[in-house]
Design a protein around this motif. Sequence first.
Motif, PDB file in Angstrom:
ATOM      1  N   ILE A 243      42.191  37.412  38.439  1.00  0.00           N
ATOM      2  CA  ILE A 243      42.612  36.961  37.223  1.00  0.00           C
ATOM      3  C   ILE A 243      43.306  35.726  37.422  1.00  0.00           C
ATOM      4  CG2 ILE A 243      42.870  39.459  35.998  1.00  0.00           C
ATOM      5  CD1 ILE A 243      45.857  38.925  36.545  1.00  0.00           C
ATOM      6  N   ASP A 244      42.982  34.620  36.463  1.00  0.00           N
ATOM      7  CA  ASP A 244      43.949  33.491  36.324  1.00  0.00           C
ATOM      8  C   ASP A 244      45.125  33.392  35.738  1.00  0.00           C
ATOM      9  OD1 ASP A 244      41.512  31.872  37.330  1.00  0.00           O
ATOM     10  OD2 ASP A 244      40.425  32.687  35.528  1.00  0.00           O
TER      11      ASP A 244
ATOM     12  N   ILE B 227      51.668  45.175  40.183  1.00  0.00           N
ATOM     13  CA  ILE B 227      49.996  44.963  40.065  1.00  0.00           C
ATOM     14  C   ILE B 227      50.024  43.438  40.666  1.00  0.00           C
ATOM     15  CG2 ILE B 227      48.268  44.448  38.674  1.00  0.00           C
ATOM     16  CD1 ILE B 227      49.340  46.291  36.523  1.00  0.00           C
ATOM     17  N   ILE B 228      50.754  42.364  40.154  1.00  0.00           N
ATOM     18  CA  ILE B 228      50.560  41.002  40.827  1.00  0.00           C
ATOM     19  C   ILE B 228      50.950  41.028  42.188  1.00  0.00           C
ATOM     20  CG2 ILE B 228      51.654  38.705  40.732  1.00  0.00           C
ATOM     21  CD1 ILE B 228      52.044  38.940  37.701  1.00  0.00           C
TER      22      ILE B 228
ATOM     23  N   PRO C 139      47.777  35.544  40.387  1.00  0.00           N
ATOM     24  CA  PRO C 139      47.292  34.773  39.135  1.00  0.00           C
ATOM     25  C   PRO C 139      47.996  33.123  39.095  1.00  0.00           C
ATOM     26  CG  PRO C 139      48.746  36.419  38.402  1.00  0.00           C
ATOM     27  CD  PRO C 139      48.297  36.701  39.732  1.00  0.00           C
ATOM     28  N   GLU C 140      47.648  32.419  38.245  1.00  0.00           N
ATOM     29  CA  GLU C 140      48.193  31.128  38.287  1.00  0.00           C
ATOM     30  C   GLU C 140      49.451  30.950  37.600  1.00  0.00           C
ATOM     31  OE1 GLU C 140      47.325  28.311  40.172  1.00  0.00           O
ATOM     32  OE2 GLU C 140      45.781  29.544  41.265  1.00  0.00           O
TER      33      GLU C 140
ATOM     34  N   GLY D 181      55.486  33.711  43.727  1.00  0.00           N
ATOM     35  CA  GLY D 181      55.061  32.437  43.726  1.00  0.00           C
ATOM     36  C   GLY D 181      53.825  32.142  42.607  1.00  0.00           C
ATOM     37  N   VAL D 182      54.251  32.898  41.685  1.00  0.00           N
ATOM     38  CA  VAL D 182      53.628  32.605  40.147  1.00  0.00           C
ATOM     39  C   VAL D 182      54.293  31.984  39.238  1.00  0.00           C
ATOM     40  CG1 VAL D 182      52.503  33.903  38.437  1.00  0.00           C
ATOM     41  CG2 VAL D 182      52.379  34.961  40.787  1.00  0.00           C
TER      42      VAL D 182
END
Length: 300
Positions: free
Chosen positions: A61-62, A98-99, A106-107, A156-157
Amino acid sequence: MKIAIAGGTGFVGNELTDYLAENGNEVLILTRSKKESDKSGVRFVEWMTDGAAPEKELEGIDAFINLAGKSINDRWTEENKKEIVESRIKTTREVYRIIDSLQKKPEVHVNASAVGIYGTSETETFTEESAPGATDFLSETVMKWEQEAAEIGKLGVRTVFVRFGIILGDKGALPAILLPYKLFAGGTVGSGTQWMSWVHIHDVVRLIHFLIKDSTIEGPVNAVSPNPVQMKEFGKTAAKVMNRPHWIPAPGFALKLALGERSILVLEGQRVIPKAAAENGFTFTFPILEDALSDLLKSK
Protein backbone atom coordinates in the motif's frame (compact mmCIF):
# COMPACT_ATOMS: atom_id res chain seq x y z
CA MET A 1 -2.03 4.46 -5.76
CA LYS A 2 -3.00 1.61 -3.46
CA ILE A 3 -4.73 3.10 -0.42
CA ALA A 4 -6.04 1.44 2.75
CA ILE A 5 -8.84 3.11 4.72
CA ALA A 6 -9.95 2.25 8.25
CA GLY A 7 -13.41 3.69 8.84
CA GLY A 8 -14.12 3.63 5.13
CA THR A 9 -17.84 2.94 5.51
CA GLY A 10 -18.64 6.05 7.58
CA PHE A 11 -19.76 9.51 6.43
CA VAL A 12 -16.32 10.76 5.37
CA GLY A 13 -15.08 7.28 4.45
CA ASN A 14 -17.83 6.66 1.91
CA GLU A 15 -17.27 9.98 0.16
CA LEU A 16 -13.49 9.54 0.24
CA THR A 17 -13.67 6.00 -1.14
CA ASP A 18 -15.79 7.12 -4.09
CA TYR A 19 -13.51 10.08 -4.81
CA LEU A 20 -10.31 8.05 -4.67
CA ALA A 21 -11.70 5.22 -6.78
CA GLU A 22 -13.04 7.65 -9.38
CA ASN A 23 -9.56 9.15 -9.61
CA GLY A 24 -8.00 5.82 -10.51
CA ASN A 25 -6.80 4.61 -7.11
CA GLU A 26 -7.17 1.11 -5.68
CA VAL A 27 -8.98 1.34 -2.33
CA LEU A 28 -8.91 -1.32 0.38
CA ILE A 29 -11.49 -0.76 3.13
CA LEU A 30 -10.81 -2.38 6.49
CA THR A 31 -13.98 -3.87 7.94
CA ARG A 32 -15.06 -6.20 10.73
CA SER A 33 -17.47 -8.05 8.45
CA LYS A 34 -16.71 -9.97 5.28
CA LYS A 35 -18.41 -8.47 2.25
CA GLU A 36 -18.01 -7.94 -1.46
CA SER A 37 -17.76 -4.46 -2.95
CA ASP A 38 -20.04 -3.35 -5.76
CA LYS A 39 -17.69 -0.50 -6.67
CA SER A 40 -14.93 -0.76 -9.24
CA GLY A 41 -11.47 -0.43 -7.72
CA VAL A 42 -12.72 -1.04 -4.18
CA ARG A 43 -12.48 -4.16 -2.04
CA PHE A 44 -12.95 -5.01 1.61
CA VAL A 45 -10.33 -6.47 3.94
CA GLU A 46 -11.32 -8.00 7.26
CA TRP A 47 -9.64 -6.65 10.39
CA MET A 48 -9.99 -6.54 14.19
CA THR A 49 -11.76 -9.91 14.34
CA ASP A 50 -10.47 -13.25 15.61
CA GLY A 51 -8.07 -14.70 13.10
CA ALA A 52 -7.99 -11.64 10.84
CA ALA A 53 -4.59 -10.86 9.29
CA PRO A 54 -5.15 -7.75 7.14
CA GLU A 55 -1.42 -7.19 6.75
CA LYS A 56 -1.30 -10.08 4.29
CA GLU A 57 -3.48 -8.11 1.88
CA LEU A 58 -2.05 -4.67 2.61
CA GLU A 59 1.52 -5.32 1.54
CA GLY A 60 2.45 -2.73 -1.05
CA ILE A 61 0.00 0.00 0.00
CA ASP A 62 1.11 3.56 -0.69
CA ALA A 63 -1.07 5.26 1.93
CA PHE A 64 -2.98 4.35 5.09
CA ILE A 65 -5.92 6.54 6.15
CA ASN A 66 -7.41 6.05 9.61
CA LEU A 67 -10.91 7.48 10.09
CA ALA A 68 -12.10 4.83 12.56
CA GLY A 69 -13.68 5.61 15.91
CA LYS A 70 -17.02 5.64 17.72
CA SER A 71 -19.27 8.55 16.78
CA ILE A 72 -19.25 11.57 19.11
CA ASN A 73 -22.88 12.29 18.21
CA ASP A 74 -24.34 9.96 20.84
CA ARG A 75 -25.10 11.37 24.29
CA TRP A 76 -21.92 11.64 26.33
CA THR A 77 -22.62 9.28 29.20
CA GLU A 78 -19.56 8.16 31.13
CA GLU A 79 -19.76 4.80 29.36
CA ASN A 80 -20.00 6.38 25.91
CA LYS A 81 -17.15 8.77 26.64
CA LYS A 82 -14.98 5.83 27.61
CA GLU A 83 -15.90 4.01 24.37
CA ILE A 84 -15.23 7.13 22.27
CA VAL A 85 -11.68 7.33 23.60
CA GLU A 86 -10.94 3.60 23.66
CA SER A 87 -12.25 3.00 20.13
CA ARG A 88 -9.78 5.55 18.77
CA ILE A 89 -6.84 4.27 20.78
CA LYS A 90 -7.57 0.62 19.95
CA THR A 91 -7.93 1.12 16.20
CA THR A 92 -4.87 3.38 16.01
CA ARG A 93 -2.77 0.78 17.80
CA GLU A 94 -3.96 -1.82 15.29
CA VAL A 95 -2.97 0.50 12.44
CA TYR A 96 0.47 0.75 14.07
CA ARG A 97 0.70 -3.05 14.34
CA ILE A 98 -0.25 -3.53 10.70
CA ILE A 99 2.19 -0.93 9.37
CA ASP A 100 4.97 -2.25 11.59
CA SER A 101 4.45 -5.73 10.16
CA LEU A 102 4.65 -4.65 6.52
CA GLN A 103 7.93 -5.28 4.72
CA LYS A 104 7.42 -2.12 2.68
CA LYS A 105 5.91 0.69 4.73
CA PRO A 106 3.38 3.06 3.15
CA GLU A 107 4.67 6.48 2.18
CA VAL A 108 2.09 8.30 4.28
CA HIS A 109 -0.32 7.76 7.16
CA VAL A 110 -3.24 10.19 7.47
CA ASN A 111 -5.03 10.09 10.81
CA ALA A 112 -8.39 11.76 11.43
CA SER A 113 -8.46 14.39 14.15
CA ALA A 114 -10.58 17.42 15.05
CA VAL A 115 -10.30 21.16 15.59
CA GLY A 116 -11.81 20.47 19.00
CA ILE A 117 -8.21 19.93 20.12
CA TYR A 118 -7.83 23.72 20.47
CA GLY A 119 -10.57 24.07 23.07
CA THR A 120 -13.30 26.69 22.74
CA SER A 121 -13.12 30.48 22.47
CA GLU A 122 -15.14 33.38 21.07
CA THR A 123 -12.13 35.68 20.79
CA GLU A 124 -9.11 33.63 19.72
CA THR A 125 -8.19 32.51 16.22
CA PHE A 126 -6.51 29.11 15.97
CA THR A 127 -4.07 27.72 13.40
CA GLU A 128 -2.03 24.52 13.37
CA GLU A 129 0.59 26.41 15.39
CA SER A 130 -1.83 26.96 18.29
CA ALA A 131 -1.36 24.88 21.43
CA PRO A 132 -3.98 22.24 22.32
CA GLY A 133 -6.63 23.44 24.74
CA ALA A 134 -7.15 20.34 26.88
CA THR A 135 -10.04 22.10 28.62
CA ASP A 136 -12.89 19.70 27.88
CA PHE A 137 -13.65 16.09 26.96
CA LEU A 138 -13.35 16.60 23.21
CA SER A 139 -9.99 18.39 23.30
CA GLU A 140 -8.59 15.80 25.71
CA THR A 141 -9.82 12.97 23.47
CA VAL A 142 -8.25 14.44 20.35
CA MET A 143 -4.96 15.01 22.16
CA LYS A 144 -4.82 11.36 23.22
CA TRP A 145 -5.71 10.24 19.68
CA GLU A 146 -2.97 12.31 18.05
CA GLN A 147 -0.41 11.20 20.62
CA GLU A 148 -1.20 7.58 19.80
CA ALA A 149 -1.10 8.20 16.04
CA ALA A 150 2.22 10.02 16.35
CA GLU A 151 3.83 6.70 17.29
CA ILE A 152 3.36 5.58 13.68
CA GLY A 153 5.64 8.39 12.59
CA LYS A 154 8.42 6.67 14.53
CA LEU A 155 8.19 3.82 12.02
CA GLY A 156 9.53 6.19 9.39
CA VAL A 157 6.12 6.91 7.86
CA ARG A 158 5.13 10.51 7.06
CA THR A 159 2.19 11.17 9.38
CA VAL A 160 -0.50 13.82 8.96
CA PHE A 161 -3.26 14.70 11.44
CA VAL A 162 -6.21 16.06 9.47
CA ARG A 163 -8.20 18.12 11.97
CA PHE A 164 -11.83 18.23 10.86
CA GLY A 165 -14.17 21.10 11.59
CA ILE A 166 -17.96 20.76 11.24
CA ILE A 167 -18.28 18.79 8.01
CA LEU A 168 -21.26 19.79 5.88
CA GLY A 169 -22.83 17.04 3.78
CA ASP A 170 -25.86 14.78 3.37
CA LYS A 171 -24.93 13.11 6.66
CA GLY A 172 -23.10 14.26 9.76
CA ALA A 173 -24.22 17.37 11.65
CA LEU A 174 -25.88 19.33 8.82
CA PRO A 175 -29.24 17.50 8.57
CA ALA A 176 -29.86 18.05 12.30
CA ILE A 177 -28.83 21.71 12.09
CA LEU A 178 -31.16 22.35 9.15
CA LEU A 179 -34.17 20.43 10.47
CA PRO A 180 -35.67 23.41 12.37
CA TYR A 181 -35.50 25.50 9.19
CA LYS A 182 -37.25 22.80 7.20
CA LEU A 183 -40.01 22.99 9.83
CA PHE A 184 -40.13 26.81 9.56
CA ALA A 185 -38.81 27.03 13.14
CA GLY A 186 -35.16 27.96 12.66
CA GLY A 187 -33.39 30.63 14.63
CA THR A 188 -30.24 31.58 16.50
CA VAL A 189 -28.69 28.75 18.51
CA GLY A 190 -27.44 29.81 21.93
CA SER A 191 -25.83 33.26 22.01
CA GLY A 192 -25.21 33.18 18.25
CA THR A 193 -21.73 34.62 18.76
CA GLN A 194 -20.00 31.23 19.02
CA TRP A 195 -17.80 30.40 16.05
CA MET A 196 -18.45 27.58 13.62
CA SER A 197 -15.45 26.33 11.66
CA TRP A 198 -17.15 24.46 8.85
CA VAL A 199 -16.08 22.68 5.66
CA HIS A 200 -17.87 21.13 2.66
CA ILE A 201 -17.48 17.33 2.46
CA HIS A 202 -16.16 17.66 -1.11
CA ASP A 203 -13.28 19.81 0.12
CA VAL A 204 -12.56 17.33 2.91
CA VAL A 205 -11.97 14.45 0.50
CA ARG A 206 -10.05 16.68 -1.91
CA LEU A 207 -7.81 17.83 0.93
CA ILE A 208 -7.09 14.28 2.10
CA HIS A 209 -6.15 13.32 -1.46
CA PHE A 210 -3.94 16.42 -1.62
CA LEU A 211 -2.21 15.46 1.64
CA ILE A 212 -1.50 11.97 0.34
CA LYS A 213 0.11 13.25 -2.84
CA ASP A 214 2.21 16.10 -1.39
CA SER A 215 5.20 14.40 0.23
CA THR A 216 6.32 17.60 2.00
CA ILE A 217 3.32 17.89 4.33
CA GLU A 218 3.26 16.32 7.78
CA GLY A 219 1.86 17.07 11.21
CA PRO A 220 -1.48 18.82 11.84
CA VAL A 221 -3.57 20.22 9.00
CA ASN A 222 -6.88 21.99 9.67
CA ALA A 223 -9.67 20.78 7.40
CA VAL A 224 -11.87 23.86 7.60
CA SER A 225 -13.02 26.57 5.24
CA PRO A 226 -10.88 29.74 5.28
CA ASN A 227 -14.08 31.61 6.19
CA PRO A 228 -15.51 30.45 9.54
CA VAL A 229 -18.74 32.11 10.65
CA GLN A 230 -20.53 32.81 13.89
CA MET A 231 -23.58 30.67 14.55
CA LYS A 232 -26.04 33.53 14.02
CA GLU A 233 -24.59 34.15 10.55
CA PHE A 234 -24.73 30.44 9.78
CA GLY A 235 -28.42 30.35 10.66
CA LYS A 236 -29.26 33.43 8.59
CA THR A 237 -27.37 32.00 5.61
CA ALA A 238 -29.13 28.64 5.90
CA ALA A 239 -32.49 30.42 6.09
CA LYS A 240 -31.65 32.44 2.98
CA VAL A 241 -30.58 29.40 0.96
CA MET A 242 -33.61 27.38 2.06
CA ASN A 243 -36.02 30.31 1.71
CA ARG A 244 -37.14 29.87 5.31
CA PRO A 245 -37.53 32.32 8.22
CA HIS A 246 -34.83 32.78 10.83
CA TRP A 247 -36.83 33.74 13.88
CA ILE A 248 -37.26 31.19 16.72
CA PRO A 249 -34.14 31.13 18.94
CA ALA A 250 -32.89 27.94 20.60
CA PRO A 251 -31.79 29.08 24.07
CA GLY A 252 -28.58 27.65 25.49
CA PHE A 253 -30.11 26.32 28.70
CA ALA A 254 -32.64 24.25 26.74
CA LEU A 255 -29.91 22.71 24.60
CA LYS A 256 -27.86 21.91 27.69
CA LEU A 257 -30.85 20.09 29.15
CA ALA A 258 -31.44 18.21 25.91
CA LEU A 259 -27.86 17.37 24.98
CA GLY A 260 -26.01 17.40 28.29
CA GLU A 261 -22.24 17.81 28.04
CA ARG A 262 -22.43 17.25 24.27
CA SER A 263 -24.10 20.67 23.94
CA ILE A 264 -20.57 22.10 23.76
CA LEU A 265 -20.59 21.06 20.10
CA VAL A 266 -23.22 23.67 19.24
CA LEU A 267 -23.05 26.21 22.09
CA GLU A 268 -19.30 26.73 22.04
CA GLY A 269 -16.82 26.71 19.22
CA GLN A 270 -13.57 27.99 17.88
CA ARG A 271 -12.46 30.19 15.00
CA VAL A 272 -10.02 27.99 13.09
CA ILE A 273 -8.07 28.90 9.94
CA PRO A 274 -6.56 26.35 7.48
CA LYS A 275 -3.11 27.92 7.47
CA ALA A 276 -1.18 24.76 6.52
CA ALA A 277 -3.49 23.96 3.60
CA ALA A 278 -3.23 27.50 2.25
CA GLU A 279 0.56 27.69 2.62
CA ASN A 280 0.92 24.41 0.72
CA GLY A 281 -1.20 25.60 -2.20
CA PHE A 282 -4.51 23.86 -1.55
CA THR A 283 -7.54 25.79 -2.81
CA PHE A 284 -11.09 25.19 -1.59
CA THR A 285 -13.90 24.59 -4.05
CA PHE A 286 -16.39 25.95 -1.52
CA PRO A 287 -14.71 28.62 0.64
CA ILE A 288 -17.96 30.59 1.12
CA LEU A 289 -20.79 29.23 3.28
CA GLU A 290 -23.66 30.34 1.04
CA ASP A 291 -22.09 28.59 -1.95
CA ALA A 292 -21.48 25.43 0.06
CA LEU A 293 -25.05 25.25 1.35
CA SER A 294 -26.46 26.06 -2.08
CA ASP A 295 -24.51 23.17 -3.56
CA LEU A 296 -25.55 20.72 -0.86
CA LEU A 297 -29.21 21.70 -0.98
CA LYS A 298 -29.63 22.17 -4.74
CA SER A 299 -31.22 18.75 -5.21
CA LYS A 300 -33.33 18.85 -2.05
